[in-house]
Structure formats: structure tokens, C-alpha cells
Design a protein around this motif. Structure first.
Motif, short mmCIF file in Angstrom:
data_model
loop_
_atom_site.label_atom_id
_atom_site.label_comp_id
_atom_site.label_asym_id
_atom_site.label_seq_id
_atom_site.Cartn_x
_atom_site.Cartn_y
_atom_site.Cartn_z
N ALA A 103 0.83 -1.21 0.00
CA ALA A 103 0.00 0.00 0.00
C ALA A 103 0.86 1.26 0.00
N GLU A 104 0.28 2.33 -0.53
CA GLU A 104 1.05 3.56 -0.73
C GLU A 104 1.55 4.19 0.56
N ASP A 105 0.82 3.94 1.66
CA ASP A 105 1.26 4.58 2.91
C ASP A 105 2.30 3.75 3.66
N TYR A 106 2.96 2.82 2.99
CA TYR A 106 4.07 2.06 3.60
C TYR A 106 5.07 3.04 4.19
N PRO A 107 5.31 2.93 5.50
CA PRO A 107 6.10 3.99 6.15
C PRO A 107 7.61 3.90 5.91
N LEU A 108 8.07 2.77 5.37
CA LEU A 108 9.52 2.63 5.21
C LEU A 108 9.93 2.92 3.78
N GLN A 109 9.78 4.16 3.40
CA GLN A 109 10.30 4.55 2.10
C GLN A 109 11.81 4.75 2.26
N LYS A 110 12.44 5.20 1.24
CA LYS A 110 13.89 5.09 1.16
C LYS A 110 14.69 5.78 2.28
N LYS A 111 14.27 6.95 2.69
CA LYS A 111 15.14 7.72 3.58
C LYS A 111 15.34 7.05 4.94
N ARG A 112 16.35 7.49 5.63
CA ARG A 112 16.64 6.91 6.95
C ARG A 112 15.63 7.42 7.97
N HIS A 113 15.27 6.56 8.89
CA HIS A 113 14.29 6.92 9.91
C HIS A 113 14.95 6.92 11.29
N SER A 114 14.40 7.71 12.19
CA SER A 114 14.95 7.75 13.55
C SER A 114 14.51 6.49 14.30
N ASP A 115 15.30 6.13 15.32
CA ASP A 115 14.94 4.98 16.16
C ASP A 115 13.59 5.21 16.82
N GLU A 116 13.35 6.45 17.23
CA GLU A 116 12.09 6.77 17.92
C GLU A 116 10.90 6.48 16.99
N PHE A 117 11.02 6.91 15.74
CA PHE A 117 9.93 6.64 14.80
C PHE A 117 9.78 5.14 14.57
N LEU A 118 10.89 4.46 14.41
CA LEU A 118 10.81 3.02 14.12
C LEU A 118 10.18 2.24 15.27
N ARG A 119 10.32 2.75 16.51
CA ARG A 119 9.66 2.09 17.64
C ARG A 119 8.14 2.13 17.50
N THR A 120 7.64 3.15 16.84
CA THR A 120 6.19 3.23 16.67
C THR A 120 5.69 2.27 15.60
N ILE A 121 6.61 1.71 14.83
CA ILE A 121 6.22 0.69 13.85
C ILE A 121 7.06 -0.58 14.07
N GLY A 122 7.00 -1.03 15.34
CA GLY A 122 7.77 -2.22 15.72
C GLY A 122 7.45 -3.45 14.89
N HIS A 123 6.25 -3.47 14.31
CA HIS A 123 5.86 -4.63 13.50
C HIS A 123 6.50 -4.59 12.12
N LEU A 124 7.12 -3.46 11.77
CA LEU A 124 7.72 -3.34 10.43
C LEU A 124 9.23 -3.11 10.47
N ARG A 125 9.76 -2.80 11.66
CA ARG A 125 11.15 -2.33 11.66
C ARG A 125 12.16 -3.41 11.29
N SER A 126 11.77 -4.70 11.36
CA SER A 126 12.72 -5.74 10.94
C SER A 126 13.00 -5.66 9.44
N ARG A 127 12.23 -4.85 8.71
CA ARG A 127 12.48 -4.69 7.27
C ARG A 127 13.63 -3.72 6.98
N THR A 128 14.05 -2.96 8.00
CA THR A 128 15.15 -2.02 7.76
C THR A 128 16.48 -2.76 7.89
N ASN A 129 17.51 -2.21 7.29
CA ASN A 129 18.82 -2.85 7.37
C ASN A 129 19.28 -2.99 8.81
N LYS A 130 19.10 -1.90 9.57
CA LYS A 130 19.64 -1.90 10.93
C LYS A 130 18.95 -2.94 11.81
#
Ligand code: 4AD
Ligand code: MG
Length: 462
Positions: A103-130
Motif C-alpha cells: 500500500a502507498e502509505d508504507y512507512p519505510l520509504q527510502k530515507k533513513r528513519h529515527s529509532d524513535e519513529f521506528l519504535r512506533t512501527i515495531g511490526h515493520l522495523r525488521s524490514r530495515t537494514n539496521k
């Protein structure tokens, strides 16, 4: 049956081109050139993504525009040497299949995200490199824990999560009950839990120690590795309400043996992570903490210091540092003190041992001086306390006296006391906080970012 897929980690280690390979994963990025599209595909098997070339002739190309960042695809093609820099292979797609559009509102678009923001999407953060790298390291280190103990003949004990005893006696426990409404209130105010599920007061465990001690007195060397729960209302970067602890217990052993085991264990885990997890660790050096590699190397090369608590206090008093809390014999060490000792004074891991009895738990062995117990904490740079342990009070009369003095009800601990009546023996153990180990190994500074779904005060999402 689904067509067999090969993990990307495995493909990238291939000894040469592969005529036909199937991969499946999530699109990191897609770039469209004139005659081709380039997809960076990641499947979680390793940090690296596989570059996939999709040409117009590729079956399924008609839907190429739907392969947006985050979508799930399966691709069959030929693995060939890549002319591009920084990667050995790429996949020339023959068949592209979209498994799930994004879906278009996928929050993990290309740019780097802060840890604080990624905590709010704990169900998706395993998709990031870090976070992908972090949780692969976590998994490997959990395996290394078992490997270390199993090779040494320790037995793995599954200690209970719901308990009727408070191991640390600090009262930081979560209550477990099935009573509703008024019945719950009545039970609490009367201290009578006969109507409750277990017929007595129940809590989530703060430590598996008391249970694992009793198994140690039959199996000789044992360890527990499980979740523990503490209702500490301290919103620090090093405390979680739910965390994982590794708790070995050794029979016929004293505090010196306990410290040696702890040192061997920590060395094993750090050696392991540095050799086994190189690719993932490199990310943390590059993006999280440039010092992490040097810190790990420093600790691996260092002698682990053994320092009596009394001397630790003298060193802190003599330090020309303006501590927020004045160091004093009889007081617990604050994180600032711990870090001064390990980072500044010794520049090495430090075991502080033989602590004042009045600030330590009831089960620790009382020393002959009458004012200290055979306890130890292992302090490491950046983290402070990584391990807490002790030789246990195995003398029945001394243990009873201490429990009475501290107001413990003997009848609640009858089974624990039994172990001191039926063939008691010197024994010792410790607890290592698994999340703190991960913080140390990766340089991540907040405990919320090393556990998949952190539980902290006012935070129970997911
Ligand atoms: O020092 P602690 O409280 O020791 C015990 O619980 C003993 N019963 C262990 C034993 O001897 N078997 O906790 C052990 C370790 C600490 O050194 C720390 O690394 C970690 O557990 N720890 C926590 N980690 C994250 N969040 C918390 N709230 C923690 N509390 C302790
Ligand atoms: Mg402790």
C-alpha cells in the motif's frame, strides 16, 4: 507446493553462476532504466540485497510498476557475475511473480528513519537494514549461549514464568490474577487469595534463580535462559519491564569459580559475535557507533579486573570527578560510578565483589566479616552492570537467620530451604541481561531497540 526458494545469503556464497534460481523477498528499491528495471531484493537471510534485472522479455514484466518498495515478490532467473561494483552476483529474471503489493502509505520509504519513529512501527522495523541486522545478531547470540553451556555439560532448565516466590525480594513484581472487579479488590485488601486461580498470590518471575538452584542440587551444572519481568518504574535506557536473562548455576563452586565462569562466558559470546556476525556488525560501526569495534576488541584483549567493593568505593572517593551521587561505603553503585571504574579508571571489565550485605538479596553467602556477602557485579564500558551474581548461602541456619531478619515468611520458601537440609553444598551462579549484552555488542544505546517488542512503563503496543 511452492517452488523451492534459495535464501539470498546462500546464493551470494555460490561458487559460480547458477543456471536457474528462485528467490523470494521484499523489494527495497526499484529503479527503471530504458530497457530494464533494477530491483534490490532482500529476504532477511542477510544484510545484503540481491540485485535483480527485470527485462521486458521477463514473464510478469507487465506488472513491474506494482513492484514498489515493500512489496513481496518471487523471482526465478539466472544468477550471473555482476558487472556492477560491490556485488559479485546479480539475478537476470526470467519470471516475476507478485505475491503481495504494498500500500502507498508504507512507512519505510527510502530515507533513513529515527529509532524513535521506528519504535512506533515495531511490526515493520525488521524490514530495515539496521533492525534486520540487529535481530539476526540477537538470534545468533542466543544460539551461542546454548552452545557455550551445552559444550560444557550444563543442562538447560525451563524455569517457571508464573511464580509464588519473590527471588530478589525487591517487590518489583507484576501480579497474575484471574479475579475480576470487587473480588480482586477484596483479595488485595485482605491479603487472601484463596479465591484466585492458584489459591494463592501469584506473580511473573523476576529471576529463575531459586528454581534453577534447586535443579543445580541434582544436576550439578545448569542454566536457565528465559524472559523475566520487573515492574521497575524507572524509565532508563537500560531497563525494560520484560527482558531475557541467562542464569547459570554451578554446584561445588565458590565466588571465584563464579567469576571465572562469567568471564569465560562473556569472552565466548564476544569472540563469537566478532567472528560469526561480521557483516551485520559492520553496519553498527558505520551507522550507529564508530567506537563499537574498538570497544569490543579492547574488552576481548583486556584482563578482567577483580575489585573488592570496599576498594571500589575508595577509588571513587579519590576520583577527581563531580559525581551526582557521592560514593559511600554501604550504598549501591550508580551507573556513573560503574562507568567511571570500567571506562576511566581501569579501562577494562571489572568484577566488583564482596558487597555490603544490607543492600543485597537474602540468598547471598554471608562473609566472615559480618558485613559483606559473596556477591559480584560485572561492569563493562558504556553499559555498566552486565552481570549480577553470587555464591549462595548454603548453610541452613545462616540462611534462616537472614530470612527472619529480613521479614521473609519461612513457609513461602519451604522448598528452597529444603535444599539446605538435604545434602546442601556450596554453589554459585549469576544472571546476565541478554539485552545489555546486545547493547554492548552493537553499540545501540537504548534497550528498546534490541528487543523485538519492548515493554516499558506506559508502553505496551504490539
Ligand atoms: O542483578 P540481577 O537483579 O540478578 C538477579 O536477578 C539474580 N537472581 C541473578 C542470578 O544470580 N541468577 O539481574 C541480573 C542482570 C543484571 O546484571 C542486568 O544485566 C539484567 O539482569 N537486568 C536487566 N536488564 C534489563 N532490564 C532490567 N530491568 C534489568 N534488571 C536486571
Ligand atoms: Mg544486579
Amino acid at each position: 507446493m511452492q517452488p523451492a526458494r534459495t535464501p539470498i545469503a546462500e546464493l551470494l556464497k555460490a561458487s559460480g553462476p547458477v543456471a536457474s534460481a528462485t528467490v523470494a523477498g521484499w523489494v527495497k528499491t526499484r529503479r527503471d532504466a530504458k530497457d530494464f528495471s533494477f530491483i534490490q531484493l532482500n529476504d532477511g537471510s542477510c544484510l545484503a540485497s540481491l540485485q535483480v534485472i527485470v527485462a521486458e522479455a521477463t514473464e510478469g514484466h507487465a506488472r513491474i510498476r506494482e513492484t514498489t518498495t515493500g512489496s513481496a515478490v518471487r523471482i526465478e532467473g539466472e544468477l550471473v557475475e555482476s558487472p556492477a561494483q560491490g556485488q559479485r552476483y546479480e539475478l537476470k529474471a526470467r519470471r516475476l511473480e507478485i505475491l503481495g503489493t504494498c500500500a502507498e502509505d508504507y512507512p519505510l520509504q527510502k530515507k533513513r528513519h529515527s529509532d524513535e519513529f521506528l519504535r512506533t512501527i515495531g511490526h515493520l522495523r525488521s524490514r530495515t537494514n539496521k533492525y534486520g541486522a540487529l535481530f539476526r545478531i540477537r538470534s545468533r547470540l542466543a544460539w551461542a549461549v546454548h552452545d557455550f553451556f551445552q559444550r560444557r555439560g550444563f543442562h538447560y532448565i525451563h524455569t517457571p514464568i508464573i511464580t509464588g516466590a519473590d527471588c530478589e525480594g525487591a517487590g518489583e513484581m507484576f501480579r497474575v490474577t484471574t479475579l475480576q472487579g470487587d473480588a480482586g479488590g477484596r483479595a488485595l485488601s485482605r491479603g487472601d487469595f484463596t479465591e484466585d486461580f492458584f489459591g494463592k498470590e501469584a506473580h511473573l518471575t523476576v529471576s529463575g534463580q531459586l528454581a534453577v538452584e534447586s535443579y543445580c542440587m541434582g544436576l550439578g551444572q545448569v542454566y536457565a535462559f528465559g524472559p523475566t519481568f520487573r515492574a521497575e518504574n524507572s524509565n532508563t535506557s537500560r531497563h525494560a519491564a520484560e527482558f531475557w536473562m541467562i542464569e547459570p548455576e554451578i554446584a561445588f563452586a565458590d565466588l571465584a569459580d563464579d567469576m571465572q565462569l562469567a568471564e569465560d562466558f562473556v569472552r565466548h559470546l564476544l569472540d563469537f559475535v566478532c567472528t560469526d556476525c561480521q557483516e551485520d556488525l559492520a553496519l553498527f560501526k558505520q551507522f550507529v557507533d564508530p567506537e563499537v569495534e574498538a570497544r569490543l576488541a579492547g574488552v576481548r584483549a583486556a584482563e578482567f579486573v577483580r575489585l573488592p567493593y570496599g576498594e571500589a568505593v575508595e577509588i571513587l572517593k579519590a576520583a577527581r570527578v563531580d559525581f551526582e551521587y557521592t560514593p559511600e561505603w554501604g550504598a549501591d553503585l550508580q551507573t556513573e560510578h560503574e562507568r567511571y571504574l570500567t571506562e576511566t579508571h581501569f579501562k577494562a571489565p571489572v568484577f566488583v565483589h564482596d558487597w555490603p550485605r544490607d543492600i543485597k538479596a537474602f540468598y547471598m553467602r554471608q562473609n566472615d566479616d559480618g558485613r559483606t556477602v559473596a556477591a559480584m557485579d560485572l561492569l563493562v564500558p558504556r553499559i555498566g552492570e552486565l552481570i549480577g551474581g553470587s555464591q549462595r548461602e548454603e548453610r541452613h541456619d545462616r540462611l534462616l537467620a537472614r530470612m527472619d531478619e529480613m521479614g521473609f515468611r519461612r513457609e513461602d520458601y519451604w522448598w528452597y530451604l529444603d535444599t539446605r537440609r538435604f545434602g546442601t553444598a556450596p554453589h554459585a551462579g549469576f544472571g546476565l541481561g541478554f539485552e545489555r549484552l546486545l547493547m554492548f555488542a552493537t553499540g545501540v544505546s537504548n534497550i528498546r531497540d534490541v528487543i523485538p517488542f519492548p515493554r516499558t512503563p506506559r508502553n505496551l503496543e504490539f
